[in-house]
Scaffold this motif. Structure first.
Motif, PDB file in Angstrom:
ATOM      1  N   ASN A 186       0.867  -1.167   0.000  1.00  0.00           N
ATOM      2  CA  ASN A 186       0.000   0.000   0.000  1.00  0.00           C
ATOM      3  C   ASN A 186       0.908   1.222   0.000  1.00  0.00           C
ATOM      4  OD1 ASN A 186      -1.781   2.049   0.403  1.00  0.00           O
ATOM      5  ND2 ASN A 186      -2.706   1.203   2.245  1.00  0.00           N
ATOM      6  N   ILE A 200      -8.695  -0.865  -0.878  1.00  0.00           N
ATOM      7  CA  ILE A 200      -8.220  -0.089  -2.032  1.00  0.00           C
ATOM      8  C   ILE A 200      -8.770  -0.644  -3.344  1.00  0.00           C
ATOM      9  CG2 ILE A 200      -6.129   0.429  -3.380  1.00  0.00           C
ATOM     10  CD1 ILE A 200      -4.710   0.689  -0.605  1.00  0.00           C
ATOM     11  N   LYS A 201      -8.859  -1.968  -3.439  1.00  0.00           N
ATOM     12  CA  LYS A 201      -9.330  -2.616  -4.671  1.00  0.00           C
ATOM     13  C   LYS A 201     -10.845  -2.821  -4.687  1.00  0.00           C
ATOM     14  CE  LYS A 201      -5.190  -3.182  -6.348  1.00  0.00           C
ATOM     15  NZ  LYS A 201      -4.722  -2.514  -7.564  1.00  0.00           N
ATOM     16  N   THR A 238       0.389   4.267  -0.331  1.00  0.00           N
ATOM     17  CA  THR A 238      -0.091   5.512   0.271  1.00  0.00           C
ATOM     18  C   THR A 238      -0.047   5.472   1.781  1.00  0.00           C
ATOM     19  OG1 THR A 238      -2.382   4.736   0.286  1.00  0.00           O
ATOM     20  CG2 THR A 238      -1.627   5.930  -1.685  1.00  0.00           C
ATOM     21  N   SER A 240      -6.114  -3.724   3.757  1.00  0.00           N
ATOM     22  CA  SER A 240      -5.854  -2.538   2.922  1.00  0.00           C
ATOM     23  C   SER A 240      -6.086  -2.864   1.457  1.00  0.00           C
ATOM     24  CB  SER A 240      -4.419  -2.044   3.110  1.00  0.00           C
ATOM     25  OG  SER A 240      -4.212  -1.550   4.392  1.00  0.00           O
TER      26      SER A 240
END
Length: 143
Positions: free
Chosen positions: A41, A99-100, A43, A95
């Motif tokens: 990840n 995110i996906k 970010t 995460s």
């Protein structure tokens, strides 16, 4: 002295990459679809960790952790998997799903692949499906 440590680290990383490649080969033989390797990840800086392999085994989303050793001695490669590492893997998987935009309805599991590879020959590879639950609050509450 510093050169010695740099070479040792490079050798260790190379071994890990080879172990992951052998695990991918194992999953492909099982007709699994590899989605990502060494996913991070980018970010987050919260210790969410790295996922070695993300794949679909049929309709199940799998997060595979690969542990590789050069030789089989008194313990298996997976014995090196600490509760802190399990926590990072779980956070990384969560995460990834966030995110996906992975639905909660999709079946998920964690696999552990143990590889014994001496740098030239594969001596053993073992797949352990469901080595920990996807909802593992004991890993998230530990300090």
């Amino acid at each position: 002295m510093m050169d010695f440590f740099a070479r040792a680290k490079a050798k260790h990383l190379k071994l890990g990459c080879r172990g992951e490649a052998l695990a991918v080969k194992l999953y492909r033989k099982r007709n699994c679809e590899i989605i990502a390797r060494n996913w991070r990840n980018s970010t987050a800086h919260d210790g969410s960790g790295e996922l070695d392999i993300v794949l679909f085994d049929g309709e199940t989303l799998v997060f595979a952790e690969v542990k590789t050793r050069r030789k089989l001695d008194n313990y298996l490669p997976g014995a090196n998997l600490s509760p802190e590492q399990k926590k990072r893997i779980l956070r990384g998987a969560r995460s990834y799903c966030r995110i996906k935009h992975i639905s909660n309805d999709i079946s998920k599991r964690f696999d552990l692949v143990e590889v014994i590879y001496d740098g030239k020959h594969l001596h053993d590879i073992a797949l352990h499906e469901n080595y920990m639950p996807f909802s593992a609050p004991e890993f998230l509450t530990q300090n």
